[in-house]
Design a protein around this motif. Structure first.
Motif, mmCIF file in Angstrom:
data_model
loop_
_atom_site.group_PDB
_atom_site.id
_atom_site.type_symbol
_atom_site.label_atom_id
_atom_site.label_comp_id
_atom_site.label_asym_id
_atom_site.label_seq_id
_atom_site.Cartn_x
_atom_site.Cartn_y
_atom_site.Cartn_z
ATOM 1 N N UNK A 102 8.519 -0.176 -6.884
ATOM 2 C CA UNK A 102 8.106 -0.367 -5.490
ATOM 3 C C UNK A 102 8.711 -1.644 -4.915
ATOM 4 N N UNK A 103 8.776 -2.696 -5.730
ATOM 5 C CA UNK A 103 9.341 -3.979 -5.262
ATOM 6 C C UNK A 103 10.828 -3.809 -4.947
ATOM 7 N N UNK A 104 11.517 -3.035 -5.796
ATOM 8 C CA UNK A 104 12.948 -2.791 -5.529
ATOM 9 C C UNK A 104 13.138 -2.159 -4.158
ATOM 10 N N UNK A 105 12.176 -1.335 -3.762
ATOM 11 C CA UNK A 105 12.282 -0.660 -2.462
ATOM 12 C C UNK A 105 11.530 -1.423 -1.365
ATOM 13 N N UNK A 106 11.044 -2.610 -1.702
ATOM 14 C CA UNK A 106 10.330 -3.479 -0.757
ATOM 15 C C UNK A 106 9.165 -2.766 -0.063
ATOM 16 N N UNK A 107 8.405 -2.041 -0.878
ATOM 17 C CA UNK A 107 7.248 -1.316 -0.344
ATOM 18 C C UNK A 107 5.981 -1.920 -0.954
#
Ligand SMILES: *Cc1c(COP(=O)(O)O)cnc(C)c1O
Length: 405
Positions: free
Chosen positions: A205-210
């Motif tokens: 999720x962090x990789x996708x900034x969500x």
């Protein structure tokens, strides 16, 4: 003797005791003798509502848990003055955030409300127009990612905002599920199965900034869980106020990233129009939630655990005279309801009743007792009993089983 007479006699007794102590050179007692509570009407009786002993776990339909005395004190002591609700939410939230070592916090009307507000916050941020429009935003529906095995009844709090849930399985499946519309990823902590574990879920999720949201509504004890998941990296976390934290049933905690908590507040009462307006938290519940958390954090948890074990052992001893009966203290592995209960088994040839029939008999009695059970086992919960109810439960189970011998 009427009430006035009783009071008169009591105060005479106080005077006499004080005089006696003074005569003997003893200090007057520090606290006055207890005065009987005023003869308040029994509203259960007045309305014909059945009192229930909860020998099971916290359940919403059974009114959650019993509030700590500190909570009732907070509710009563704050009920005589008005407060500005914006200020109160900010100040209570700041204090709770400090207590939980997290950026920001707020009091919601339960964990379900926290899920809704967290989702709304992830959709709108501080955008006033979006806050006004939700759940009818123009364009494609916002998306919230959830593991397929995490789908549960409470995720309707997500879709109430107009968002749609995108189900994923495994890390690769999750990786592929992000789109322009993805606003949040929701993790149900007590799900039976995780196809993506906490750390990996967070990393993806962090990789996708969500933003990530963790629902841990029923996941204390242990008390450490109140600190664990923000440290792990979840952006938002919720716990129910009315479960083992023993605050008001209609309160809950939402905490985490400051910008998201601020956005959640913009979507909540006391503003007139946003989606969270029908989920108002009143002044006394806010103070009550704060008092409950303070009391919960200050509690001697080992001592409380030992008391629970003592209760289970006590009931086991009381039942031990029944032929073929065996008991076992079972600790639920959690993460929800992770505390001890007493499992009771017997030879159904010798004692001709089933756990299901015992549960029904307990429920029909007065006061009604709600215990638990798995198929062939009677489970007696001990953590929600008042101290004076431990013996009542033991005696009733004993009577029912002895009757069936
Ligand atoms: C109890 C529970 C909720 C709802 O909590 P409330 O405080 O009653 O709104 C949500 N999620 C889970 C996992 C729960 O156990």
């Amino acid at each position: 003797m009427n009430r006035r007479d009783i009071l008169k006699r009591l105060s005479l007794l106080t005077l006499a005791t004080t005089a006696f102590n003074n005569m003997r050179g003893l200090a007057a007692p520090a606290a006055p003798l207890p005065v009987p509570p005023p003869a308040v009407p029994d509203l259960f009786a007045e309305l014909g509502v059945t009192k229930v002993i909860n020998a099971n776990v916290t359940m919403t339909f059974l009114s959650g848990s019993l509030m700590q005395p500190e909570v009732l004190e907070a509710i009563n002591s704050t009920s005589h003055d008005f407060a500005n609700m914006f200020e109160l939410q900010d100040k209570v939230g700041a204090k709770i955030a400090e207590m939980l070592k997290v950026e920001a916090a707020m009091v919601t009307s339960g964990a379900a409300c926290a899920i809704l507000l967290g989702t709304a916050a992830s959709i709108t941020g501080a955008d006033k127009e979006k806050i006004r429009q939700i759940p009818n935003l123009p364009g494609p529906r916002p998306e919230v990612i959830m593991q397929k095995s995490h789908r549960y009844l409470f995720d309707q709090a997500v879709t109430t905002t107009g968002a749609k849930i995108v189900e994923v399985e495994g890390p690769e499946g999750m990786e592929k599920a992000f789109s322009e519309q993805t606003v949040m990823a929701l993790f149900f902590n007590a799900a039976e199965k995780h196809s993506v574990m906490h750390e990996e879920f967070l990393a993806i999720a962090k990789r996708h900034k969500v933003p990530t949201f963790l629902d841990a509504a029923a996941d204390v004890p242990p008390v450490e869980n109140l600190f664990k998941f923000q440290k792990m990296g979840f952006d938002l976390v919720t716990f129910s106020g009315g479960k083992m934290i023993r605050g008001p049933q209609s309160a809950g905690l939402l905490f985490g990233r400051k910008d998201l908590i601020e956005a959640a507040k913009l979507n909540h009462s006391p503003y007139e129009a946003p989606i969270g307006r029908p989920m108002k938290v009143n002044k006394e519940e806010m103070f009550g939630m704060y008092a409950a958390l303070k009391s919960y954090l200050a509690r001697d948890h080992q001592k409380e655990w030992n008391e629970w074990l003592e209760r289970a052992k006590h009931i086991a001893t009381r039942l031990s005279t029944i032929p073929t009966l065996t008991t076992e203290i079972v600790v639920d592995p959690g993460p929800a309801n992770a505390f001890p209960s007493l499992a009771v088994d017997w030879d159904h040839q010798r004692i001709k009743t089933t756990p299901k029939e015992v549960l029904a008999a307990l429920k029909q009695g007065n006061p009604s007792i709600v215990a638990g059970g798995h198929q062939n086992r009677l489970m007696i919960g001990v953590v929600l009993l008042r101290p004076d109810q431990v013996d009542i439960v033991a005696q009733r189970v004993k009577d029912i089983l002895e009757h069936a011998v």
